[in-house]
Every structure is written in C-alpha cells, then in structure tokens.
Design an enzyme around this catalytic site. Structure first.
Site, short mmCIF file in Angstrom:
data_model
loop_
_atom_site.label_atom_id
_atom_site.label_comp_id
_atom_site.label_asym_id
_atom_site.label_seq_id
_atom_site.Cartn_x
_atom_site.Cartn_y
_atom_site.Cartn_z
N HIS A 230 0.49 -1.79 0.56
CA HIS A 230 0.28 0.05 0.14
C HIS A 230 1.36 1.31 0.12
O HIS A 230 0.27 2.07 -0.07
CB HIS A 230 -1.19 0.09 1.31
CG HIS A 230 -2.37 0.49 0.77
ND1 HIS A 230 -3.71 0.22 1.67
CD2 HIS A 230 -2.68 1.17 -0.51
CE1 HIS A 230 -4.29 1.02 1.22
NE2 HIS A 230 -4.15 1.23 -0.43
N ASP B 100 -7.13 -6.69 1.99
CA ASP B 100 -7.40 -7.06 3.35
C ASP B 100 -8.66 -6.29 3.61
O ASP B 100 -8.61 -6.97 5.19
CB ASP B 100 -6.18 -6.57 4.24
CG ASP B 100 -5.34 -5.79 4.92
OD1 ASP B 100 -6.29 -4.33 5.12
OD2 ASP B 100 -3.88 -5.05 5.18
N GLU C 141 -1.74 -5.02 -1.70
CA GLU C 141 -1.96 -5.91 -1.07
C GLU C 141 -2.14 -7.03 -1.52
O GLU C 141 -1.78 -8.24 -0.75
CB GLU C 141 -2.41 -5.55 0.36
CG GLU C 141 -1.37 -4.17 0.70
CD GLU C 141 -0.15 -4.40 1.65
OE1 GLU C 141 0.06 -5.44 1.64
OE2 GLU C 141 0.16 -3.13 1.53
N ASP D 226 -7.38 -1.52 -0.67
CA ASP D 226 -6.93 -2.70 0.14
C ASP D 226 -7.54 -4.21 -0.28
O ASP D 226 -8.56 -4.67 0.77
CB ASP D 226 -6.33 -2.37 1.70
CG ASP D 226 -5.12 -2.95 2.52
OD1 ASP D 226 -4.96 -4.14 1.62
OD2 ASP D 226 -3.93 -2.59 3.09
N HIS E 203 -7.00 -0.94 7.98
CA HIS E 203 -6.42 -0.09 8.44
C HIS E 203 -6.10 0.51 7.96
O HIS E 203 -6.22 1.06 7.26
CB HIS E 203 -4.41 -0.91 8.60
CG HIS E 203 -4.15 -2.02 8.23
ND1 HIS E 203 -4.54 -3.51 7.65
CD2 HIS E 203 -3.86 -2.92 9.43
CE1 HIS E 203 -4.59 -4.26 7.73
NE2 HIS E 203 -3.72 -4.78 9.30
N HIS F 165 3.86 0.97 3.92
CA HIS F 165 2.57 0.69 4.33
C HIS F 165 1.53 0.68 4.74
O HIS F 165 -0.04 0.72 4.75
CB HIS F 165 2.33 -0.66 3.32
CG HIS F 165 2.54 -1.85 4.64
ND1 HIS F 165 1.21 -3.06 3.73
CD2 HIS F 165 2.99 -1.50 5.37
CE1 HIS F 165 1.88 -3.55 4.96
NE2 HIS F 165 1.87 -3.43 6.53
N ASP G 4 -3.87 2.99 8.04
CA ASP G 4 -2.75 3.91 7.25
C ASP G 4 -2.39 4.99 7.50
O ASP G 4 -1.75 5.82 6.42
CB ASP G 4 -2.78 2.85 5.42
CG ASP G 4 -2.48 1.90 5.70
OD1 ASP G 4 -2.20 1.38 6.22
OD2 ASP G 4 -2.98 1.67 4.20
N ASP H 233 -10.04 -0.44 3.77
CA ASP H 233 -8.85 -0.93 4.48
C ASP H 233 -9.32 -1.49 5.99
O ASP H 233 -9.90 -0.88 6.29
CB ASP H 233 -7.55 0.10 4.30
CG ASP H 233 -6.31 -0.33 4.53
OD1 ASP H 233 -6.04 -1.78 5.13
OD2 ASP H 233 -5.44 0.23 3.90
#
Ligand code: ARG
Ligand code: MN
Ligand code: MN
Length: 306
Positions: free
Chosen positions: A104, A231, A278, A229, A128, A143, A130, A126
């Site tokens: 990322h 994930d 990712e 992303d 996350h 990332h 980030d 995402d």
C-alpha cells in the site's frame, strides 16, 4: 466507466514486512484482468510494470522491524514518483488509471498523481488506517503510512510528495477499519478525515455507509481516488495478503461496495483513479486473492449481474 482503462503495475514490496507482494501485478494479470474488463465492455491497454529498484540491493538493516522510522524511504520515493507521473499522464491523456500493487505504500504515488492538477477526494477501503508517520509507526513499514505521507503529517511534511498533491483531507474517507495502532487512532480522530469502522458497517449496512462515504468524498470536489486494500476482506476470502485481520468484509459486501462506486461514477463521473493493493501470491491459495481483485475491479468499473 467511459474512458479507456490503462493498467499500471507498481510491483513494489518496500513498504511491507513480508516479501512477495511485488508479484501482485503479475498475479492479477494472470487471473485474467484484461479479459474480464473487456467482457465488461471496457477497452483497456496495459502500460506494463513500473521499474522498481532491485530488491537484492536492499539494506539488510532495514528489513528488521524498527519502531519510529520509515524503512526503504529512498526506494519508496523512487517508485511513488514514477507512479505519480504515470497516473498524471494517463489522466491528462483522457484514459483511466487502474493501478495494481504492490504494497500500500504505492498509494503515496497514486494520491499524488491523481491529485496533481485538481482537488481530489479519496475513499480508502482497508482493515487498517495507514495513517502512521515515521515517528508513530510501531513497525517502520511504509505501507502503514501512505495517507499520512500524502497529507504531509509528521516527518512527511518535508517530503516533496506532501506538497505535491491537492488531496483534500476533509474529502478523505476510510471505510471498514478494524485494526488501528493506539497513536494512529488518536491521529485519525484529530484529523479532518472521516472514518467508518467495521462496526459502522455492521450497524448500518455496507450500502448506506458507502453511499455516505461517496457523499463526503465528493463534496466540493469533482473526482476521487479509490484505494482498495485486499485485506479489507475477511481473510478466508482474501488469504493472499501480508497483514490479514479477522472480521472483514464478506465477498458480497465487497461487491456491493464497489458496485455503489460504479453507480455513482455512472451518474456523476466521480472516479479519477482506482487501485488494488496488497495481493501477495506467495501467501495466497491458488491465486484466489488475485482472482477476487479482478472480479472487484470489474464491479468498480461497471460490471453488473443483469
Ligand atoms: N497497508 C497495510 N496492509 N498496512 C498495514 C499496517 C499495519 C500497522 N498499522 C503498521 O503500521 O505497521
Ligand atoms: Mn492498507
Ligand atoms: Mn490493510
């Protein structure tokens, strides 16, 4: 999507702690991206992969987790500068950039290229945030920092990429968060961004949350960058990612979210650029995650069941 789609590979793994994500662009192409987009009625060209500095030359010291730093910043700068140029040129030429990561960290380049000549918003799907900076990062992996980098937070304020874009912070919306570092939480709360967690999705449903995200991201700006992303999904759907987190979006929620983006784009031409990041084929099961990225790209660009 009524523009020609230009596929741009950004095979960098300098921002992640696990190798293999540099093979993401090949895996996604191999999963049939171009054919699927053409079946969706889009014309597409493939710009190939950007040149990434050779991994063999990486500094072994930088491979270790180091809190309070940003690893491989020189390499990341190089990749992101090239990517930003490529995206900006693609947009100027009237085509649509579809970027394939890579980890990322490449989004620093995507946001810069997309926001070079115009104020833009962004939607960030995402697990996350980030939003770490070199000072706050527990891992040193870039990332986990691209949003903070593009918006010029912390030590990133001195980077040319911070002043080099017109990404409007109040038009940045994070969707589906479920794994944040403690300092990162505070910094997201203190920022002008909007964040929807997985709990918001549970309570309100994907459609409503994504519609509101689109309203916020496009308020007062013409177009947005969408960063996806892999994930974001539940790990059993997308096992080929470096930092999986339980409790993610289902297969259907992911399609629903990106179909909503496509519908808004159909009505208001809001999409300026799109990326999938990712995908790590080394960690994947029979290229499942890359195949899902292909399906989701088609949904985001207008594929409908009926
Ligand atoms: N794009 C990603 N997968 N980011 C994961 C970031 C994980 C963690 N927050 C970190 O800063 O290291
Ligand atoms: Mn991410
Ligand atoms: Mn993530």
């Amino acid at each position: 999507m009524n523009r020609e789609v230009r596929i741009i590979g950004a095979p960098s793994d300098y921002g992640a702690n696990r190798r293999g994500v540099d093979m993401g662009p090949s895996a996604i192409r191999y999963a049939g991206l171009a054919d699927e987009l053409e079946r969706t009625g889009l014309t597409c060209t493939d710009a190939g992969d950007l040149t990434v500095p050779r991994a063999e030359e990486r500094d072994p010291e930088e491979v270790q987790p180091t809190a309070g730093s940003a690893k491989f910043l020189k390499e990341t700068r190089e990749v992101c500068t090239a990517l930003a140029d490529e995206i900006a040129e693609t947009i100027t030429s009237g085509s649509f950039p579809l970027v394939l990561g890579g980890d990322h960290s490449i989004a620093i380049g995507s946001l810069n290229g997309s926001g070079r000549d115009e104020d833009v918003g962004a939607i960030w799907f995402d697990a996350h945030g980030d939003f770490n900076t070199p000072e706050t990062s527990p891992s040193g992996n870039v990332h986990g920092m691209p949003l903070a980098a593009a918006l010029g937070y912390g030590a990133f304020g001195d980077e040319p990429w911070a002043s080099g874009n017109r990404v409007s912070e109040s038009n940045v919306v994070l969707v589906g968060l479920r794994s944040l570092d403690e300092r990162e939480k505070e910094d997201i709360r203190d920022s002008d961004m909007t964040a929807f967690t997985m709990s918001d999705i549970d309570e309100r449903g994907t459609s409503e949350v994504v519609e509101e995200a689109l309203d916020i991201a496009t308020a007062g700006v013409d177009q947005i960058h969408v960063s996806f992303d892999m994930d974001w999904l539940e790990p059993n759907e997308a096992p080929g990612v470096g930092t999986p987190v339980r409790g993610g979006a289902t297969y259907r929620e992911a399609h629903t979210a990106l179909e909503a983006v496509a519908e808004r784009d159909d009505a208001e031409d809001v999409l300026r650029s799109l990326e999938f990041v990712e995908v790590n084929p080394v960690l994947d099961e029979r290229n499942k995650t890359a195949e899902l990225a292909v399906e989701l790209a088609a949904s985001a660009l207008g594929k409908r069941v009926l």
